[in-house]
Design an enzyme around this catalytic site. Structure first.
Site, PDB file in Angstrom:
ATOM      1  N   THR A  44       0.836  -1.197   0.000  1.00 46.82           N
ATOM      2  CA  THR A  44       0.000   0.000   0.000  1.00 46.82           C
ATOM      3  C   THR A  44       0.876   1.255   0.000  1.00 46.82           C
ATOM      4  OG1 THR A  44      -1.868  -0.999   1.124  1.00 46.82           O
ATOM      5  CG2 THR A  44      -1.462   1.307   1.629  1.00 46.82           C
ATOM      6  N   ARG A  83     -13.815  -7.825   0.382  1.00 47.45           N
ATOM      7  CA  ARG A  83     -13.022  -7.521   1.578  1.00 47.45           C
ATOM      8  C   ARG A  83     -12.618  -6.038   1.589  1.00 47.45           C
ATOM      9  NH1 ARG A  83      -7.517  -5.572   2.522  1.00 47.45           N
ATOM     10  NH2 ARG A  83      -6.917  -6.311   4.575  1.00 47.45           N
ATOM     11  N   GLY A 103     -10.163  -3.288   3.567  1.00 47.73           N
ATOM     12  CA  GLY A 103      -9.038  -3.174   4.492  1.00 47.73           C
ATOM     13  C   GLY A 103      -9.095  -1.881   5.285  1.00 47.73           C
ATOM     14  N   ASP A 104      -7.979  -1.548   5.902  1.00 46.31           N
ATOM     15  CA  ASP A 104      -7.915  -0.352   6.741  1.00 46.31           C
ATOM     16  C   ASP A 104      -7.780   0.937   5.935  1.00 46.31           C
ATOM     17  OD1 ASP A 104      -5.320  -1.511   6.061  1.00 46.31           O
ATOM     18  OD2 ASP A 104      -4.526   0.287   7.000  1.00 46.31           O
ATOM     19  N   THR A 146       0.357   0.965   7.119  1.00 45.20           N
ATOM     20  CA  THR A 146       0.343  -0.120   6.138  1.00 45.20           C
ATOM     21  C   THR A 146       0.541  -1.425   6.902  1.00 45.20           C
ATOM     22  OG1 THR A 146       1.530  -1.120   4.270  1.00 45.20           O
ATOM     23  CG2 THR A 146       2.805   0.340   5.667  1.00 45.20           C
ATOM     24  N   GLY A 147      -0.044  -2.493   6.398  1.00 43.20           N
ATOM     25  CA  GLY A 147       0.056  -3.774   7.096  1.00 43.20           C
ATOM     26  C   GLY A 147      -1.227  -4.561   6.940  1.00 43.20           C
ATOM     27  N   VAL A 148      -1.482  -5.439   7.887  1.00 47.85           N
ATOM     28  CA  VAL A 148      -2.675  -6.277   7.794  1.00 47.85           C
ATOM     29  C   VAL A 148      -3.893  -5.450   8.208  1.00 47.85           C
ATOM     30  CG1 VAL A 148      -3.762  -8.416   8.565  1.00 47.85           C
ATOM     31  CG2 VAL A 148      -1.268  -8.281   8.337  1.00 47.85           C
ATOM     32  N   GLY A 149      -4.727  -5.117   7.225  1.00 52.07           N
ATOM     33  CA  GLY A 149      -5.822  -4.183   7.451  1.00 52.07           C
ATOM     34  C   GLY A 149      -6.751  -4.586   8.578  1.00 52.07           C
TER      35      GLY A 149
HETATM   36  N1  ASP Z   1      -3.296  -2.258   4.710  1.00 54.46           N
HETATM   37  C1  ASP Z   1      -3.609  -2.804   3.407  1.00 54.46           C
HETATM   38  C2  ASP Z   1      -4.866  -3.620   3.513  1.00 54.46           C
HETATM   39  O1  ASP Z   1      -5.014  -4.355   4.459  1.00 54.46           O
HETATM   40  C3  ASP Z   1      -2.525  -3.628   2.833  1.00 54.46           C
HETATM   41  C4  ASP Z   1      -1.178  -2.954   2.794  1.00 54.46           C
HETATM   42  O2  ASP Z   1      -0.828  -2.194   3.682  1.00 54.46           O
HETATM   43  O3  ASP Z   1      -0.433  -3.201   1.843  1.00 54.46           O
HETATM   44  O4  ASP Z   1      -5.664  -3.570   2.607  1.00 54.46           O
END
Ligand code: ASP
Length: 310
Positions: A171, A199, A201-202, A222-225
């Protein structure tokens, strides 16, 4: 990475937390970040919002990062985009999800932030009609899909089956402080590679993926949404700042909470933070994270592997 000078206008950009697959990818990511910093800096005199959105829009046009054209694909092989924007002065926000026909969802999010008293959050299928309403160029869904993204989806699907894991992240986001003391946060993504259709995300969710408040600071994650949303990490980071944490400590503690309480055990997250004074922090617990910052006098730093410095 922190910028020791810690004052005045600045633009910070990131190209995502994760592990960069190889030298050539690393070079391209860093080139993308440099281009985004230059594009955003060119708009910083117009305001933090313009600068942050110009930087993110640049990366949406680039094909290397997970945003706009070349974004990570959903499990059905399509590009389904999310984006968010928040203005630190008005604290209005805009979030869009499920965009399939626009290369620049961050511009839709920005326009939505100007709608109504608080901004707006719009999902599919209406998010695709916003482009026309806002005069932002739309595109055919196929224009968002690159050969590289298709190849990565195949490789990642194989790898995920083999190791029973995702995610792959990259992201993009930007935070900016302008000369008038205004802050802004902007983010754009294709979401997690292999995500199931529907789905969210964040990145389009205010507080999870982005937060800006002129009184304190602006943050993009950024990370696991799923984890970032539950913890409200972007807002949490700025809140820690408002409670007196030093910028580096606010970033570190907001990320630590993801690991300690929220199950991000693989350490796949990162954030960028700018304070109202102009201090900059880029921190992550993933293997790597590309990004950098730039100031109007041209001082700048770009890197692929930040390490915590406070
Ligand atoms: N945060 C993003 C999501 O979960 C993914 C990412 O950070 O690359 O959609």
């Amino acid at each position: 990475m922190t910028d020791g000078e810690q004052s005045g206008p600045v633009l910070v950009v990131h190209g995502g937390a994760g592990a960069l697959p190889g030298e050539e990818d690393r070079r391209q990511y860093l080139e993308g970040v440099r281009g985004a910093l230059a594009a955003g800096l060119a708009r910083l005199e117009d305001g933090a919002a313009e600068a942050a959105c110009a930087a993110v829009a640049y990366l949406e046009s680039e094909t290397i990062t997970n945003a706009g054209r070349g974004a990570a694909l959903a499990s059905d092989g399509t590009a389904v985009l999310d984006a968010g924007f928040m203005d630190g002065a008005s604290r209005r926000y805009g979030g869009v999800t499920g965009v399939r026909r626009c290369m620049h969802p961050v511009l839709l999010a920005r326009r939505l932030s100007e709608d109504g008293d608080f901004g707006r959050f719009v999902g599919a299928p209406e998010s695709d009609t916003l482009a026309e309403a806002f005069g932002v160029p739309s595109c055919a869904p196929e224009e968002l899909v690159t050969e590289r993204a298709r190849r990565l989806l195949d490789e990642r699907a194989r790898e995920a089956r083999r190791r029973d894991e995702g995610p792959w992240l990259d992201t993009v986001g930007a935070v900016a402080l302008d000369a008038a003391g205004r802050l802004a946060a902007a983010v754009s993504t294709g979401g997690m590679s292999l995500k199931r259709p529907g789905r969210i995300g964040d990145s389009p969710v205010v507080g999870g993926g982005y937060w800006a408040d002129d009184r304190h600071g602006a943050c993009v994650t950024t990370g696991v949404g799923e984890v970032l949303m539950r913890q409200g990490t972007a807002r949490r980071c700025v809140q820690l700042l408002s409670e007196g944490h030093a910028p580096g400590a606010a970033a570190r503690d907001a990320l630590a909470e993801l690991v300690d309480y929220e199950g991000d055990r693989r350490g796949a997250s990162g954030l960028i933070l700018v304070t109202r004074e102009g201090a900059v922090v880029l921190d992550h617990n993933s293997v790597e994270m590309s990004g950098g910052w730039i100031r109007p006098d041209g001082r700048s730093e770009v890197t692929a592997a930040w390490r915590r410095t406070t």
